[in-house]
Design a protein around this motif. Structure first.
Motif, short mmCIF file in Angstrom:
data_model
loop_
_atom_site.label_atom_id
_atom_site.label_comp_id
_atom_site.label_asym_id
_atom_site.label_seq_id
_atom_site.Cartn_x
_atom_site.Cartn_y
_atom_site.Cartn_z
N LEU A 49 -38.91 -56.30 28.45
CA LEU A 49 -40.01 -56.48 27.51
C LEU A 49 -40.34 -55.18 26.76
CD1 LEU A 49 -42.36 -58.91 29.44
CD2 LEU A 49 -41.00 -59.40 27.42
N ALA A 50 -39.96 -54.04 27.36
CA ALA A 50 -40.19 -52.77 26.67
C ALA A 50 -39.41 -52.72 25.35
CB ALA A 50 -39.79 -51.61 27.56
N ASP A 51 -38.22 -53.31 25.37
CA ASP A 51 -37.43 -53.35 24.13
C ASP A 51 -38.09 -54.25 23.08
OD1 ASP A 51 -35.03 -51.81 24.99
OD2 ASP A 51 -34.99 -53.40 26.49
N LEU A 52 -38.79 -55.26 23.58
CA LEU A 52 -39.49 -56.16 22.66
C LEU A 52 -40.58 -55.40 21.93
CD1 LEU A 52 -39.90 -59.12 21.68
CD2 LEU A 52 -41.56 -59.38 23.50
N ARG A 53 -41.23 -54.51 22.66
CA ARG A 53 -42.30 -53.71 22.05
C ARG A 53 -41.74 -52.87 20.90
NH1 ARG A 53 -45.16 -51.97 26.66
NH2 ARG A 53 -46.56 -53.74 26.47
N LYS A 54 -40.56 -52.31 21.14
CA LYS A 54 -39.93 -51.52 20.07
C LYS A 54 -39.63 -52.38 18.86
CE LYS A 54 -37.49 -48.61 23.22
NZ LYS A 54 -36.21 -48.72 23.90
N MET A 55 -39.08 -53.58 19.15
CA MET A 55 -38.68 -54.46 18.06
C MET A 55 -39.90 -54.92 17.27
SD MET A 55 -36.50 -57.93 18.31
CE MET A 55 -37.90 -58.99 18.17
N LYS A 56 -41.02 -55.04 17.98
CA LYS A 56 -42.24 -55.56 17.37
C LYS A 56 -42.67 -54.70 16.19
CE LYS A 56 -47.01 -55.46 17.67
NZ LYS A 56 -48.10 -54.64 18.15
N ASP A 57 -42.67 -53.38 16.37
CA ASP A 57 -43.10 -52.49 15.30
C ASP A 57 -42.27 -52.68 14.04
OD1 ASP A 57 -44.96 -51.51 17.05
OD2 ASP A 57 -43.61 -49.96 17.82
N GLU A 58 -40.97 -52.84 14.30
CA GLU A 58 -40.05 -53.04 13.18
C GLU A 58 -40.39 -54.34 12.44
OE1 GLU A 58 -35.42 -53.76 13.07
OE2 GLU A 58 -36.03 -52.29 14.59
N LEU A 59 -40.57 -55.40 13.22
CA LEU A 59 -40.89 -56.70 12.65
C LEU A 59 -42.21 -56.66 11.90
CD1 LEU A 59 -40.15 -59.47 15.30
CD2 LEU A 59 -39.34 -59.38 12.96
N GLN A 60 -43.17 -56.00 12.52
CA GLN A 60 -44.50 -55.94 11.95
C GLN A 60 -44.50 -55.32 10.57
OE1 GLN A 60 -47.18 -53.96 14.57
NE2 GLN A 60 -48.72 -55.52 14.27
N SER A 61 -43.77 -54.19 10.44
CA SER A 61 -43.77 -53.52 9.13
C SER A 61 -43.12 -54.40 8.08
CB SER A 61 -43.02 -52.19 9.24
OG SER A 61 -41.74 -52.40 9.74
N LYS A 81 -46.52 -62.56 24.31
CA LYS A 81 -47.49 -62.65 23.22
C LYS A 81 -48.37 -61.41 23.14
CE LYS A 81 -47.43 -67.56 22.94
NZ LYS A 81 -47.89 -68.75 23.59
N GLU A 82 -48.69 -60.86 24.31
CA GLU A 82 -49.53 -59.67 24.33
C GLU A 82 -48.81 -58.52 23.63
OE1 GLU A 82 -51.21 -58.73 28.27
OE2 GLU A 82 -51.21 -56.69 27.47
N ILE A 83 -47.52 -58.38 23.91
CA ILE A 83 -46.75 -57.32 23.28
C ILE A 83 -46.64 -57.56 21.78
CG2 ILE A 83 -44.43 -56.33 23.08
CD1 ILE A 83 -44.18 -56.72 26.10
N LEU A 84 -46.39 -58.81 21.40
CA LEU A 84 -46.18 -59.11 19.99
C LEU A 84 -47.46 -58.92 19.17
CD1 LEU A 84 -43.85 -62.22 20.12
CD2 LEU A 84 -43.29 -59.95 19.27
#
Lengths: 180, 135
Positions: B7-19, A148-151
């Motif tokens: 989880l580092a890959d999740l961080r990358k995916m997050k930016d994509e999802l966010q936009s 959740k922190e990352i998201l």
């Protein structure tokens, strides 16, 4: 219940209903033993209720008259020479410990553990979860709070997040070389 | 050998999802997204609710449908498990029973995407009747 993953979903859902803020799921695989430990900080039960939950005709809910979750898991454990133990304190939470014979012929298969854990985390956003898989000396840990922190403000309930977690858990468990 | 996801890959995916998500809903209003709740108690699990939830997540991920999928307890329709509750934005929640993979596909393609009702609805409340009485 066809596999152990289904039992896991079931027991964790109990914790969610007991308004747990944090549920810990620890799976241990050592020698010929497989064990599951569920620790929650939900509302807990008194001694009498703990005795009653292994009775299939006891349930705390009002929508139906039976409660089969615990009895079915107990059966799965006992048929492999293991057991299911519950300890609980009102206001503190409940711990469920299940022991199974890993190589026993009657042990149900693990089922789809990665998607089960991923869906428990994203499907119950109000409850935090720490998932630990211990295989001999090595382990894999996933904490929903870190996810959740990352998201940040991206919703954890989005299907893309679940799919990602599913793959991540699957790959890591494969690295651990789990028997199941 | 390819690298194991972390989880580092999740961080990358997050930016994509966010936009993607932010473009569509500036107002930050989760009620604008489709919400799916899968009944996940002993009765649901034993009749395959997990497979249905898995299927719906995969399908919606593939079709890039923005929906929030969560689990819920027993809704009291043990006879009709697996059951799911679908809430379209600005619509009352609808509960579907006996959801197998075929029906799940129908629910996604017809109800969630086009808003057409499909078979298997469980009437859960009688609001319409009550409203009529008040008239």
């Amino acid at each position: 219940m066809k596999d152990l993953s289904m039992h896991i979903t079931d027991i964790v859902q109990n914790s969610v209903r007991a308004k747990a803020k944090l549920v810990e799921l620890i799976i241990n695989e050592t020698g010929d033993q497989l064990s599951f430990t569920f620790v929650d900080d939900g509302c807990g039960m008194d001694e009498e209720t703990v005795k009653k939950v292994s009775d299939p005709f006891y349930t705390s809910r009002t929508t139906r008259k039976v409660g089969l979750g615990i009895p079915l898991f107990t059966q799965s454990a006992e048929q492999t020479g293991g057991e299911l133990k519950i300890s609980s304190t009102i206001g503190k939470g409940t711990t469920v410990e299940v022991r199974l014979g890993l190589n026993h012929i009657d042990r149900p298969p693990m089922g789809d553990l990665p998607s089960t854990v991923a869906m428990l985390i994203t499907g119950n956003p109000e409850t935090e979860m720490i998932f630990t898989y211990n295989k001999e000396e090595e382990k894999f840990v996933l904490d929903s709070r870190e996810v959740k922190e990352i998201l940040g403000d991206v919703d954890i309930r989005l299907p893309q997040v679940t799919s990602f977690l599913k793959e991540m858990i699957a790959e890591n468990l494969k690295e651990l070389n789990t028997t199941i | 050998m390819s690298k194991v996801k972390s989880l580092a890959d999740l961080r990358k995916m997050k930016d994509e999802l966010q936009s993607k998500v932010h473009l569509r809903e500036q107002s930050d209003n989760p009620e604008k997204l489709v919400q799916v709740k899968v009944s996940m108690a002993t009765c649901g699990i034993a009749s395959g609710a997990k497979e249905i939830m898995n299927y719906m997540i995969d399908e919606m991920d593939n079709q890039a449908i923005e929906a929030l999928v969560t689990q819920t307890g027993c809704m009291g329709f043990c006879h009709a498990e697996p059951t799911i509750e679908v809430t379209l934005p600005n619509n009352a929640p609808i509960v579907y029973g006996h959801v197998d993979q075929k029906r799940a596909e129908e629910i996604i393609n017809k109800y969630i995407i086009r808003g057409e009702l499909v078979d298997g609805i469980i009437p859960v409340n009688y609001e319409t009747v009550k409203e009529n009485k008040n008239d």
